[in-house]
Design a protein around this motif. Structure first.
Motif, PDB file in Angstrom:
ATOM      1  N   PRO A   1       0.690  -1.265  -0.095  1.00  0.00           N
ATOM      2  CA  PRO A   1      -0.090  -0.122   0.073  1.00  0.00           C
ATOM      3  C   PRO A   1       0.890   1.172   0.017  1.00  0.00           C
ATOM      4  O   PRO A   1       1.946   1.287   0.541  1.00  0.00           O
ATOM      5  N   LYS A   2       0.471   2.506  -0.487  1.00  0.00           N
ATOM      6  CA  LYS A   2       1.150   3.678  -0.710  1.00  0.00           C
ATOM      7  C   LYS A   2       0.853   4.470   0.329  1.00  0.00           C
ATOM      8  O   LYS A   2       1.618   5.416   0.462  1.00  0.00           O
ATOM      9  N   THR A   3      -0.367   4.509   0.767  1.00  0.00           N
ATOM     10  CA  THR A   3      -0.912   5.382   1.967  1.00  0.00           C
ATOM     11  C   THR A   3      -1.323   4.709   3.043  1.00  0.00           C
ATOM     12  O   THR A   3      -1.941   3.549   3.120  1.00  0.00           O
TER      13      THR A   3
ATOM     14  N   PRO B   1       8.640  -1.878   8.612  1.00  0.00           N
ATOM     15  CA  PRO B   1       9.114  -0.431   8.375  1.00  0.00           C
ATOM     16  C   PRO B   1       8.184  -0.011   7.698  1.00  0.00           C
ATOM     17  O   PRO B   1       7.816   1.454   8.028  1.00  0.00           O
ATOM     18  N   TRP B   2       7.719  -0.420   6.637  1.00  0.00           N
ATOM     19  CA  TRP B   2       7.026   0.393   5.450  1.00  0.00           C
ATOM     20  C   TRP B   2       5.614   0.755   6.180  1.00  0.00           C
ATOM     21  O   TRP B   2       5.355   1.802   5.843  1.00  0.00           O
ATOM     22  N   GLU B   3       5.074  -0.090   6.958  1.00  0.00           N
ATOM     23  CA  GLU B   3       3.969   0.074   7.650  1.00  0.00           C
ATOM     24  C   GLU B   3       4.139   1.430   8.611  1.00  0.00           C
ATOM     25  O   GLU B   3       3.248   2.206   8.445  1.00  0.00           O
ATOM     26  N   LYS B   4       5.164   1.326   9.256  1.00  0.00           N
ATOM     27  CA  LYS B   4       5.484   2.630  10.172  1.00  0.00           C
ATOM     28  C   LYS B   4       5.591   3.838   9.315  1.00  0.00           C
ATOM     29  O   LYS B   4       5.169   4.963  10.003  1.00  0.00           O
ATOM     30  N   VAL B   5       6.253   3.692   8.088  1.00  0.00           N
ATOM     31  CA  VAL B   5       6.382   4.775   7.301  1.00  0.00           C
ATOM     32  C   VAL B   5       5.021   5.366   7.005  1.00  0.00           C
ATOM     33  O   VAL B   5       4.687   6.752   7.167  1.00  0.00           O
TER      34      VAL B   5
ATOM     35  N   LYS C   1      -4.115   5.103   4.395  1.00  0.00           N
ATOM     36  CA  LYS C   1      -5.651   5.117   4.107  1.00  0.00           C
ATOM     37  C   LYS C   1      -5.901   3.843   3.493  1.00  0.00           C
ATOM     38  O   LYS C   1      -6.671   3.006   3.520  1.00  0.00           O
ATOM     39  N   GLU C   2      -4.903   3.643   2.539  1.00  0.00           N
ATOM     40  CA  GLU C   2      -4.869   2.513   1.643  1.00  0.00           C
ATOM     41  C   GLU C   2      -4.783   1.090   2.276  1.00  0.00           C
ATOM     42  O   GLU C   2      -5.227   0.294   2.134  1.00  0.00           O
ATOM     43  N   TRP C   3      -3.799   1.567   3.379  1.00  0.00           N
ATOM     44  CA  TRP C   3      -3.416   0.183   4.190  1.00  0.00           C
ATOM     45  C   TRP C   3      -4.393  -0.327   5.253  1.00  0.00           C
ATOM     46  O   TRP C   3      -4.777  -1.446   5.409  1.00  0.00           O
ATOM     47  N   GLU C   4      -5.193   0.854   5.706  1.00  0.00           N
ATOM     48  CA  GLU C   4      -6.036   0.732   6.691  1.00  0.00           C
ATOM     49  C   GLU C   4      -7.760   0.623   5.911  1.00  0.00           C
ATOM     50  O   GLU C   4      -8.734   0.583   6.666  1.00  0.00           O
ATOM     51  N   ARG C   5      -7.754   0.450   4.819  1.00  0.00           N
ATOM     52  CA  ARG C   5      -9.036   0.555   3.926  1.00  0.00           C
ATOM     53  C   ARG C   5     -10.023  -0.462   4.624  1.00  0.00           C
ATOM     54  O   ARG C   5     -11.285   0.170   4.931  1.00  0.00           O
ATOM     55  N   GLU C   6      -9.784  -1.698   4.685  1.00  0.00           N
ATOM     56  CA  GLU C   6     -10.704  -2.692   5.166  1.00  0.00           C
ATOM     57  C   GLU C   6     -11.181  -2.213   6.657  1.00  0.00           C
ATOM     58  O   GLU C   6     -12.339  -2.154   7.013  1.00  0.00           O
ATOM     59  N   LEU C   7     -10.343  -1.783   7.428  1.00  0.00           N
ATOM     60  CA  LEU C   7     -10.469  -1.344   8.913  1.00  0.00           C
ATOM     61  C   LEU C   7     -11.534  -0.109   8.893  1.00  0.00           C
ATOM     62  O   LEU C   7     -12.359  -0.092   9.612  1.00  0.00           O
ATOM     63  N   LEU C   8     -11.217   0.710   7.965  1.00  0.00           N
ATOM     64  CA  LEU C   8     -11.875   2.145   8.021  1.00  0.00           C
ATOM     65  C   LEU C   8     -13.322   1.449   7.436  1.00  0.00           C
ATOM     66  O   LEU C   8     -14.252   2.313   8.165  1.00  0.00           O
ATOM     67  N   GLU C   9     -13.259   0.776   6.593  1.00  0.00           N
ATOM     68  CA  GLU C   9     -14.807   0.266   6.163  1.00  0.00           C
ATOM     69  C   GLU C   9     -15.559  -0.350   7.331  1.00  0.00           C
ATOM     70  O   GLU C   9     -16.726  -0.060   7.533  1.00  0.00           O
ATOM     71  N   LEU C  10     -15.127  -1.191   8.088  1.00  0.00           N
ATOM     72  CA  LEU C  10     -15.383  -1.682   9.156  1.00  0.00           C
ATOM     73  C   LEU C  10     -15.943  -0.780  10.271  1.00  0.00           C
ATOM     74  O   LEU C  10     -17.137  -0.633  10.753  1.00  0.00           O
TER      75      LEU C  10
ATOM     76  N   ALA D   1       0.348   9.272   8.263  1.00  0.00           N
ATOM     77  CA  ALA D   1      -1.004   9.356   8.380  1.00  0.00           C
ATOM     78  C   ALA D   1      -1.598  10.801   8.697  1.00  0.00           C
ATOM     79  O   ALA D   1      -1.107  11.391   9.663  1.00  0.00           O
ATOM     80  N   GLU D   2      -2.635  11.004   7.948  1.00  0.00           N
ATOM     81  CA  GLU D   2      -3.024  12.674   8.179  1.00  0.00           C
ATOM     82  C   GLU D   2      -3.801  12.890   9.243  1.00  0.00           C
ATOM     83  O   GLU D   2      -4.137  13.803   9.475  1.00  0.00           O
ATOM     84  N   LYS D   3      -4.172  11.658   9.995  1.00  0.00           N
ATOM     85  CA  LYS D   3      -5.033  11.564  11.192  1.00  0.00           C
ATOM     86  C   LYS D   3      -4.282  11.705  12.609  1.00  0.00           C
ATOM     87  O   LYS D   3      -4.716  12.174  13.389  1.00  0.00           O
ATOM     88  N   ARG D   4      -3.015  11.477  12.309  1.00  0.00           N
ATOM     89  CA  ARG D   4      -1.914  11.437  13.195  1.00  0.00           C
ATOM     90  C   ARG D   4      -2.136  12.798  14.061  1.00  0.00           C
ATOM     91  O   ARG D   4      -1.873  13.951  13.332  1.00  0.00           O
ATOM     92  N   PRO D   5      -1.894  12.879  15.439  1.00  0.00           N
ATOM     93  CA  PRO D   5      -1.678  14.102  15.879  1.00  0.00           C
ATOM     94  C   PRO D   5      -0.431  14.972  15.429  1.00  0.00           C
ATOM     95  O   PRO D   5       0.444  14.381  15.334  1.00  0.00           O
ATOM     96  N   TYR D   6      -0.655  16.369  15.280  1.00  0.00           N
ATOM     97  CA  TYR D   6       0.428  16.930  14.694  1.00  0.00           C
ATOM     98  C   TYR D   6       1.066  17.853  15.830  1.00  0.00           C
ATOM     99  O   TYR D   6       0.360  17.962  16.875  1.00  0.00           O
ATOM    100  N   THR D   7       2.116  18.805  15.507  1.00  0.00           N
ATOM    101  CA  THR D   7       2.751  19.425  16.523  1.00  0.00           C
ATOM    102  C   THR D   7       1.469  20.282  17.211  1.00  0.00           C
ATOM    103  O   THR D   7       1.767  20.456  18.631  1.00  0.00           O
TER     104      THR D   7
END
Lengths: 277, 328
Positions: free
Chosen positions: B4-6, B64-68, B8-17, B73-79
């Protein structure tokens, strides 16, 4: 300047910039600068040292440092071995003490032939030791940069060399010892964004490539249109990022003047100490 | 199967659920008949258990790629989310006083448990407008020059510095080169080594090479469990090594860019655990973890004299690097 006889036996060679055919003897006498277009060809660390410092005054140090493969990065060991065979050295930076017009200086010279002069743990350590020796012994530091940037194959360890070398440069500044950086082709990325850019004085060889983001990286980030002189020494001079562009044949004299003036105070302290600390 | 490249893509099924559960909840809320509602709610509970298991599986043994992807992730808390949660009386200061202003690095004075501190951090945006305004978290020279101003003030007014690191890289554009992005980063690093006040950096998302170290050369460096810290973005590494940026997932393995690796090589001080499913699934819990860690490290550093704070930092970085000693 103690120019040496041509290293290779070939009588002719071609300028890599203008492609004109040059006599090897003329080329060497002209310090490997093209007689036609003035292109400054890259030099090995050994040649650079021979052409810059007083004859037979260079004392190489830190020769025991050798890169391992701390991350077990694919193909890194092979690349290291190839570079070691090619340059007969353990890494891209050569460091030690030398004299410049009889003044003691702490010196590091990067060699692009060793994995593009990239900075991993060994290069970072040698640069750091060079700057620390300068601070401790009150001898001005001269560093010739030639590097594509941090060495990817050592990952975050390489990135931390940026902090380590910069900290050493800060120590040099605090000790009142001048540090002069010479940007040669190329001086890029992690090296430029650390110890190279915070020297007291920065001089560059004509048309040296000098920049933050390599082409492949900036392309990846979507940078497309760039000015013709983008990432050259001339671009840096125009934008106030370096002090001077110095042709190779004037380099030794320029560095000597800077050491004599900026380093006058430090060198008095060095003399008062009876030479080495 | 390609990676997966993002996030969102990686979590797609989870997000659908999760989406389905939310809709079921809505339906249950509207259900007037108590028996039907109870039945629905029981089903929802089952679904939630299933979701929790799903999260457990997805988030255990992350590569490591999943961690990247999680770090980006855009939902991650920012500064600014941390600033709001952890500090009071934060006043944002702007401008490099040399003609330019940057919005990818933010900062200013604030109170941390009532104590004055200087906050500096990279800021990303969540929607298109914000992302452009923040230049995707890629600071220009003026960002680092503003940081230098803040570091200077911190020293002058004896305030510890807390940095939040979250940048893909420093801005690589023509403008930035013209204004000396390399010098700005180098000068910011150098300034950090001049400080005699304690400095603590927290990598909360992406620790992107020079752009990151420019505000992270601190006495203590902490990394959130799913953040990454790298000498080069994996795609850039793949572009250079193999001329194939799409091989970023392979490069992410080789680069050893996870918090666990950074700790193993002695380059950071502590890994801060994230809640199940990542920082974004329970920001409040994440803020508490980060707060506690800052308190602990700051507390220890504040017992040291100013001079020792400075040499502690020098010695820390002085020891970084791995090499062999050749024989003879």
């Amino acid at each position: 300047m103690n120019t040496k006889a041509p290293a290779n036996s070939e009588a002719f060679l071609q300028c890599i910039n203008c492609k004109k055919i040059l006599f090897s003897i003329d080329f060497e006498q002209n310090l490997r600068v093209c007689n036609y277009c003035g292109h400054h060809h890259r030099l090995s660390a050994a040649t650079r040292i021979a052409w810059t410092f007083d004859e037979d005054t260079f004392e190489e140090l830190d020769t025991e440092l050798r890169s391992g493969n701390p991350l077990e990065f694919p193909d890194y060991v092979d690349k290291l071995h190839a570079a070691e065979a090619k340059t007969k050295r353990f890494d891209s930076v050569v460091s030690g003490r030398a004299k410049l017009e009889e003044m003691p200086v702490s010196v590091a010279v990067a060699d692009f032939n060793f994995m593009g002069g990239s900075m991993g743990s060994v290069a970072g350590e040698k640069i750091t030791r060079t700057l620390e020796r300068a601070a401790d012994e009150q001898t001005p530091a001269i560093i010739f940069c030639a590097s594509g940037g941090a060495r990817m194959q050592e990952g975050l360890l390489s990135l931390m060399q940026m902090a380590k070398t910069t900290a050493a440069a800060q120590r040099c500044a605090e000790a009142g010892v001048p540090y002069i950086a010479v940007f040669t082709d190329p001086t890029m990325a992690g090296v430029l964004a650390s110890y190279a850019s915070i020297a007291d004085v920065i001089v560059a060889e004509p048309r040296a490539l000098v920049g933050f983001a390599g082409t492949r990286v900036s392309k990846q980030a979507g940078v497309s249109k760039v000015p013709d002189d983008f990432q050259t020494a001339e671009f840096c001079l125009k934008h106030g990022m370096i002090d001077r562009i110095v042709p190779r044949k004037e380099m030794r004299d320029t560095l000597a003047s800077l050491v004599r003036t900026l380093g006058g105070h430090a060198l008095s302290a060095y003399a008062a100490n009876g030479g080495k600390k | 199967m390609s990676s997966p490249k993002t996030h969102k893509e990686w979590e797609r099924e989870l997000l659908e659920l999760e989406d389905f559960i939310a809709k079921a909840r809505e339906a249950a809320r509207k259900e007037a008949e108590p028996k039907s509602r109870e039945a629905l709610e029981a089903k929802i509970e089952d679904l939630e258990k299933g979701r929790d298991k799903f999260i457990d599986v997805m988030y255990s043994n992350l590569g490591p790629w999943e961690k990247v992807l999680i770090a980006r992730a855009e939902k991650r808390p920012y500064t600014l989310d941390y600033v709001q949660a952890l500090f009071s009386e934060y006043v944002e200061l702007q401008g490099d006083r040399r003609g330019f202003a940057d919005n990818a690095i933010i900062g200013g004075p604030a109170l941390f448990n009532g104590q004055p501190v200087m906050v500096v951090g990279h800021q990303k945006g969540r929607n298109i407008q914000e992302r452009q305004f923040r230049n995707f978290g890629m600071a220009k020279p003026e960002g680092y020059r503003k940081a230098i101003r803040l570091f200077d003030m911190a020293e002058r007014f004896r305030m510890p510095v807390i940095s939040f690191v979250d940048t893909p890289a420093a801005d690589p554009g023509v403008e930035s080169e013209s204004r000396g992005i390399s010098e700005a980063i180098a000068a910011a690093i150098m300034k950090m080594f001049e400080l005699t006040v304690p400095t603590v950096a927290v990598v909360i998302g992406e620790g992107g090479s020079g752009g990151a170290i420019g505000i992270a050369a601190s006495n203590r460096v902490l990394m959130l469990e799913n953040s990454v810290y790298s000498v080069i973005p994996p795609e850039g590494c793949a572009a250079i090594l193999w001329r194939m940026p799409e091989r970023g997932p392979d490069a992410s393995k080789a680069l050893k860019l996870t918090a666990a690796s950074a700790l193993e090589y002695g380059l950071i001080d502590e890994i801060l655990p994230e809640p199940k499913g990542g920082a974004h699934r329970s920001p409040v819990e994440t803020f508490a973890t980060v707060k506690e860690a800052i308190e602990k490290h700051l507390g220890a550093l504040q017992k040291l004299s100013p001079e020792v704070v400075k040499t502690d930092r020098y010695d820390k970085y002085r020891g970084m690097g791995r090499f062999e000693i050749a024989e003879g």
